[in-house]
Design a protein around this motif. Structure first.
Motif, PDB file in Angstrom:
ATOM      1  N   HIS A  27      35.556  35.124  36.542  1.00 11.47           N
ATOM      2  CA  HIS A  27      36.176  34.191  37.484  1.00 11.47           C
ATOM      3  C   HIS A  27      36.442  34.864  38.821  1.00 11.47           C
ATOM      4  O   HIS A  27      36.135  34.316  39.891  1.00 11.47           O
ATOM      5  CB  HIS A  27      37.479  33.659  36.882  1.00 11.47           C
ATOM      6  CG  HIS A  27      38.348  32.925  37.850  1.00 11.47           C
ATOM      7  ND1 HIS A  27      39.381  33.541  38.529  1.00 11.47           N
ATOM      8  CD2 HIS A  27      38.342  31.642  38.260  1.00 11.47           C
ATOM      9  CE1 HIS A  27      39.964  32.664  39.320  1.00 11.47           C
ATOM     10  NE2 HIS A  27      39.377  31.505  39.176  1.00 11.47           N
ATOM     11  N   GLU A  28      36.996  36.054  38.784  1.00 12.25           N
ATOM     12  CA  GLU A  28      37.283  36.773  40.029  1.00 12.25           C
ATOM     13  C   GLU A  28      36.000  37.123  40.767  1.00 12.25           C
ATOM     14  O   GLU A  28      35.918  37.000  42.002  1.00 12.25           O
ATOM     15  CB  GLU A  28      38.075  38.049  39.717  1.00 12.25           C
ATOM     16  CG  GLU A  28      38.472  38.831  40.956  1.00 12.25           C
ATOM     17  CD  GLU A  28      39.341  40.032  40.646  1.00 12.25           C
ATOM     18  OE1 GLU A  28      39.686  40.767  41.588  1.00 12.25           O
ATOM     19  OE2 GLU A  28      39.691  40.234  39.459  1.00 12.25           O
ATOM     20  N   ALA A  29      34.981  37.549  40.005  1.00 12.38           N
ATOM     21  CA  ALA A  29      33.705  37.919  40.630  1.00 12.38           C
ATOM     22  C   ALA A  29      33.046  36.709  41.284  1.00 12.38           C
ATOM     23  O   ALA A  29      32.445  36.820  42.362  1.00 12.38           O
ATOM     24  CB  ALA A  29      32.770  38.532  39.589  1.00 12.38           C
ATOM     25  N   PHE A  30      33.158  35.543  40.653  1.00  8.60           N
ATOM     26  CA  PHE A  30      32.564  34.339  41.227  1.00  8.60           C
ATOM     27  C   PHE A  30      33.132  34.057  42.613  1.00  8.60           C
ATOM     28  O   PHE A  30      32.389  33.807  43.568  1.00  8.60           O
ATOM     29  CB  PHE A  30      32.830  33.122  40.333  1.00  8.60           C
ATOM     30  CG  PHE A  30      32.149  33.154  38.988  1.00  8.60           C
ATOM     31  CD1 PHE A  30      31.088  34.018  38.750  1.00  8.60           C
ATOM     32  CD2 PHE A  30      32.572  32.328  37.964  1.00  8.60           C
ATOM     33  CE1 PHE A  30      30.455  34.049  37.513  1.00  8.60           C
ATOM     34  CE2 PHE A  30      31.949  32.347  36.729  1.00  8.60           C
ATOM     35  CZ  PHE A  30      30.895  33.205  36.497  1.00  8.60           C
ATOM     36  N   PHE A  31      34.441  34.090  42.726  1.00 11.65           N
ATOM     37  CA  PHE A  31      35.053  33.705  43.984  1.00 11.65           C
ATOM     38  C   PHE A  31      35.022  34.817  45.034  1.00 11.65           C
ATOM     39  O   PHE A  31      35.404  34.590  46.184  1.00 11.65           O
ATOM     40  CB  PHE A  31      36.469  33.189  43.741  1.00 11.65           C
ATOM     41  CG  PHE A  31      36.453  31.817  43.127  1.00 11.65           C
ATOM     42  CD1 PHE A  31      36.246  30.698  43.910  1.00 11.65           C
ATOM     43  CD2 PHE A  31      36.587  31.650  41.760  1.00 11.65           C
ATOM     44  CE1 PHE A  31      36.194  29.438  43.352  1.00 11.65           C
ATOM     45  CE2 PHE A  31      36.532  30.390  41.183  1.00 11.65           C
ATOM     46  CZ  PHE A  31      36.339  29.277  41.981  1.00 11.65           C
ATOM     47  N   ASN A  32      34.511  35.973  44.644  1.00 16.16           N
ATOM     48  CA  ASN A  32      34.248  37.031  45.620  1.00 16.16           C
ATOM     49  C   ASN A  32      32.790  37.051  46.049  1.00 16.16           C
ATOM     50  O   ASN A  32      32.428  37.747  46.998  1.00 16.16           O
ATOM     51  CB  ASN A  32      34.630  38.399  45.048  1.00 16.16           C
ATOM     52  CG  ASN A  32      36.129  38.608  45.002  1.00 16.16           C
ATOM     53  OD1 ASN A  32      36.861  38.085  45.848  1.00 16.16           O
ATOM     54  ND2 ASN A  32      36.608  39.344  44.022  1.00 16.16           N
TER      55      ASN A  32
END
Length: 268
Positions: A27-32
């Protein structure tokens, strides 16, 4: 139709706590991710932690949007011959696995499609041809985004079925895929061509919306009644080809009309 590098291997994660952490990391990687290619690569890596070696994603734009004639398709792990045929013959137009998710909200195993919907002879032949290429099974997930942008994500294995996940794992995966789809939509909206023109009042209203002002406060900014402001907002949405305010703000950022750092979307 875009593919992905199949040479890298992520470890299969079986521990429940580790799977939960992997989901949050994804999830964090997606929004980065700043590009669609980078975003897709992150989803591929996450799918590998679940033991998947097949992955596909279809992104459908809403009618009358600047990209409404395009179905964006990304694949990982599927045989090159099948991918080439799928693209050449536009098989997404008859693919019953993806079509069922234009209205279904729960995931479905690929092997169950024939039991859920009546198939045309053409679709039956499609599934028979697909089984010649792939002996495994997988799950299809619907995803939903702003302004009617919906998607399909298929995750599976080439030569065997995915394990039967418990409801918590399946729901967590669905959440991850929905986060992926929303970020994909966001990047699309940020990069659509500016095919609209706002007058001074509309631009002032859009800027006020972007920093989180309510309709009542916007009235004071532009010197108008609430009904007039709301008519202006409807006009903005129509010009931009969107149906909700967050999508209008994203299009405004992409067109250089708004400051992304001060947008209410950035602060959420």
């Amino acid at each position: 139709m875009n593919g992905a590098d199949e040479n890298t291997v992520s470890p299969l994660i079986r521990d429940s706590a580790a799977r939960e952490q992997a989901a949050h990391d994804a999830h964090e990687a997606f929004f980065n991710a700043e590009t669609h290619d980078a975003l897709w690569d992150e989803l591929v890596e996450y799918a590998k932690t679940l033991g998947a070696d097949l992955l596909s994603y279809h992104h459908h734009a809403p009618d009358f949007s600047p990209d409404d004639q395009n179905v964006s398709i990304n694949v990982y792990g599927f045989p090159e011959g099948w991918v080439a045929r799928y693209e050449r013959e536009s098989l997404h137009k008859i693919d019953p696995i993806t079509q069922i998710f234009s209205y279904r909200v729960r995931p479905v195993r690929w092997s169950q499609i024939e039991k859920l919907v009546p198939l045309t002879p053409e679709q039956t032949q499609y599934l028979e041809d697909l089984h010649q290429w792939l002996r495994g099974d997988g799950l299809g997930f619907p995803t939903f985004g702003p302004s009617g942008r919906y998607g399909y994500v298929g995750i599976g294995r080439k030569n065997q079925s995915l394990e039967d996940w418990d409801p918590l794992t399946t729901n967590r995966l669905h959440w991850v895929l929905e986060c992926f789809h929303l970020r994909w939509c966001e990047l699309v909206l940020l990069n659509l061509p500016q095919d609209f023109q706002l007058d001074e009042r509309e631009l002032n209203v859009l800027k006020s919306m972007a920093i989180g002002m309510s309709d009542e406060i916007i009235c004071g900014v532009v010197g108008a009644q609430v009904e007039s402001v709301q008519r202006t907002i409807r006009a903005i949405l129509k010009k931009m080809g969107v149906s909700d305010r967050p999508s209008a703000i994203l299009r405004g950022i992409g067109a250089g009309l708004l400051d992304a750092d001060t947008s209410v979307l950035r602060r959420v």
